[in-house]
Design a protein around this motif. Sequence first.
Motif, PDB file in Angstrom:
ATOM      1  N   PHE A 154     -79.071  27.124-109.874  1.00 47.80           N
ATOM      2  CA  PHE A 154     -78.292  28.086-109.670  1.00 47.80           C
ATOM      3  C   PHE A 154     -78.499  29.256-110.619  1.00 47.80           C
ATOM      4  N   GLN A 155     -78.054  30.543-110.027  1.00 47.10           N
ATOM      5  CA  GLN A 155     -78.476  31.812-110.893  1.00 47.10           C
ATOM      6  C   GLN A 155     -77.193  32.698-110.714  1.00 47.10           C
ATOM      7  N   PHE A 156     -76.694  33.166-111.960  1.00 43.67           N
ATOM      8  CA  PHE A 156     -75.870  34.306-112.231  1.00 43.67           C
ATOM      9  C   PHE A 156     -76.409  35.332-113.076  1.00 43.67           C
ATOM     10  N   ASN A 157     -75.570  36.548-112.984  1.00 44.08           N
ATOM     11  CA  ASN A 157     -76.077  37.597-113.643  1.00 44.08           C
ATOM     12  C   ASN A 157     -74.752  38.196-114.501  1.00 44.08           C
ATOM     13  N   ALA A 158     -75.203  38.634-115.594  1.00 37.40           N
ATOM     14  CA  ALA A 158     -74.094  39.174-116.812  1.00 37.40           C
ATOM     15  C   ALA A 158     -74.215  40.720-116.558  1.00 37.40           C
ATOM     16  N   GLU A 159     -72.965  41.217-116.835  1.00 33.98           N
ATOM     17  CA  GLU A 159     -72.874  42.719-116.628  1.00 33.98           C
ATOM     18  C   GLU A 159     -73.739  43.280-117.744  1.00 33.98           C
ATOM     19  N   TYR A 160     -73.713  42.622-119.043  1.00 34.39           N
ATOM     20  CA  TYR A 160     -74.593  43.365-120.190  1.00 34.39           C
ATOM     21  C   TYR A 160     -74.483  42.097-121.473  1.00 34.39           C
ATOM     22  N   GLY A 161     -75.136  42.416-122.273  1.00 35.45           N
ATOM     23  CA  GLY A 161     -75.175  41.338-123.469  1.00 35.45           C
ATOM     24  C   GLY A 161     -75.828  42.263-124.691  1.00 35.45           C
TER      25      GLY A 161
END
Lengths: 430, 442
Positions: B365-372
């Motif tokens: 799986f893959q997912f993306n954060a808005e920021y960090g």
Amino acid sequence: MKGEDLIERVLREGERRADEVEVFYARGESVSTEIKKGIIGTAEESEAWSMAVRTVRDGRIGFSATSDPDRWKECLDAALASGRLATSQQWGGFPRPANLTSTASSSDGDLIVAVEDAAGMVADLLSGAAEHPVEVVGGGANLARSYLMVANTSGVLYGMDRTVAAVSLEAIREQSTGYEFDASPFRADIDARSVGEQAASLAARSLSGRDIATGRYDVVLSPVAAASILGHVLLPALSGRNVKAGRSFLADKIGEQVFDESLSVYDDPFAPGLGSTVWDAEGVPTRRLVFVEQGVLGRFAYDLKTGYRYGEGSTGSAVRSGGEPPGIGVHNLFIDGPRAKEPGDERAVWIHDVVGAHTANPFSGDFSVEISNPFWMEGGDLVEPIRTAMLSGNVFEMLAGIGGLGKDTRRVGRLTIPSIRLNNQQIIGK
Amino acid sequence: MAEVRYYDIRCVRGEITLVDIDNGVIESAGTSFFDKAVIRVLGSKGWGILTRDHVDIDSKRELNALIEAAARLAAVTQDRLDLADAPRGVLPVPPLGEDPRDIDLEEKTRLLAGVEEAARVAGVGNTRARYTEGIDSVRFLDSSGNEYSYEAVRSGFSVLAIASRNGVMQMGSERDHITTGFNLRNKQILGRKAGEVAVSLLDAKLPKGGTKRAVLDPELAGVFTHEAVGHASEGDLVREGASVLGGRIGERIGCEGLVIVDDPSLHEFGFIPVDAEGVAVQRTEIIRDGILSSYLHNRETLAAVGNGVPGHARSEHGAPPIVRMSNTFIENGDAAYDEILSECRDGILLIGSRGGQVDPGRGVFQFNAEYGYLVEGGETTDMVRDVSLSGEILSTLHNIALVGNDRKMSPGYCGKGGQSVPVSDGAPHLLLENATIGGRGG
């Protein structure tokens, strides 16, 4: 009353209450057969009808849509009510009838929307998949025919047939998966057996991939992977609305060398394809639009609303999806250029597809995605599978300096695109 | 007539109200109407399914003709499907705090404009806000004599801000959707937040990709739950052999104490009073104490696969029901947020979600954060952007080192098989060991 008589009625009734009225009408039928447990598990048939109404009064545009012909009055009322709230803008009227001399074909007279035909395509898919030792875990075939019509109070009344034949197959071997698909307006374009064979081959050949170390590598994006990444970033950047709103990386770059000089990007609505048409979703005659020629940015796409607002004029780029108002899009977008440099000669990481392309940042172009069915490519051949990895990069930087285009041009939805070699890209291993 | 073992019909008639404000311009504000019906017939082997607009469910003659047509379709199927018995019942729909139908379009537009305006903080060049409201009237009946109807009301919005400086463009976005009434009052704070995030991202760094310890905030940990566990536990994927979780019931796939649930009965954005096949909905513990304990099922996958709970059939209006998640979450553990951060020591804190995707067969799986933020010595330091995370389903849950005590649910939409349905997901803060972080920083 469901057809032209209803359109006429809405136009006449609406005209009494607004300066202008437009009706977009669609009806269609489709059949599909879905694979379960390696055989046909579900057969589906669908009929759909929809009507979208726009009204314009003092530069205020109203919109509503319905899938129930009996509610046409409510729909017209809702469009007028919505127009009262919309911000008034520069407006030069819906198009008048034009002498449409070009031709575009997105309809196949021989395509029959019959469940038996769809079942036959599934049989072909499965016989192709049987060439490799895999399990088929999904897929199917779809045949559809629709009739679209746009009419307005300036006298436009255009109608068009559309057909679609589509197949897909998903295969697995242990924990190695393969997915392939194809879609075309023309039934004869679809080689279901080959699609099944390709999906199965990907699953079978990707088994036992070796790990790859984090680092910088030359990569080759297959047409599927390239279309997936570009579709989420390049297409929105060409929309005039995003340009004028300050949401496009390409804004203010007209005339500049934005991409590699071997790259051209154009929309050809007259080429055969899923989006071929001689008039757009607002009844404006379409034209061939060259967005980027040999890397130099030439223009953006506009619909009537954005065109009038910014004094640019429509480029015939209006498209519709679902029950939404028309927006700016492309008909048949080509990513093209000389195939002088062979993309596969030097060792590179070949990537069939990516997982998570929709999470790319459409404004900056930055992305990092998981890659699917990656292989080491040598001398143009896929020699060894790679287990799993991520690819990180920036779409606009990538396109500014490509390593070459492949000879394997393919239609992926509304894009026609070859494989693209990119040198020195960031791969993150596990 | 071809054999009919079972049939059902589900009609959804309703209205969708959209308001779209772009840089202060009201682009559109209006209501559209739909009326869709799906008729399913189970023949001697598989399903024949018809989709139509505007069916009169009370007309016996119309219904019979549709059933006959669907039965003819079913006759071309080959895969023999059976339906398991399942409990019936319809939960009451949550009461509406304020009924969005009582508020006129003008007021909705004015309130949305307030949210959009609030996003225009200094440094922001473009703002856009969309209000979405759906009123669905659902009617269902089947050949076993079950019949129900209910109404679903959804209301919410999203707001996007884009800041740019010297050719760098960054975005901040917020959204909030509920099923319990009108949801647009006093929301300027979310607009402002979108604007502030966009501006601060202009100075954020690009993270270096690689394997490190990661802290996930509740929103991103919810997407992680949905992508890493939820989809692979769906009974249709398990039946077809397309999930790595197939055949692993009773197996330990996560750390001790880990509980992962899908619960369509919760009054969150994925709430349904009854599923799309007329089956009663209930809390389903997919993972209990780290052990895979239940798949999510509809009647057909329960009969074929077993080991799970039915009531998870859902459909977009005008599409056939398939197995879906609703409200998916990780139950609270006992770690405080400060403890998670200090235990992370050196790593990365990931916040918010730009979506994700999974290949359940491959288990990736893959997912993306808005920021960090980078975490150094247990403290957050520099802000980072365009950072994503990928992993493998079967190993990733063992890598959860700490489970927080501050679970929060976030609304969204989930796509599968070309259908989009409202869902929510959530979790408390999580500490992940050996997370594969994607980023293009050097």
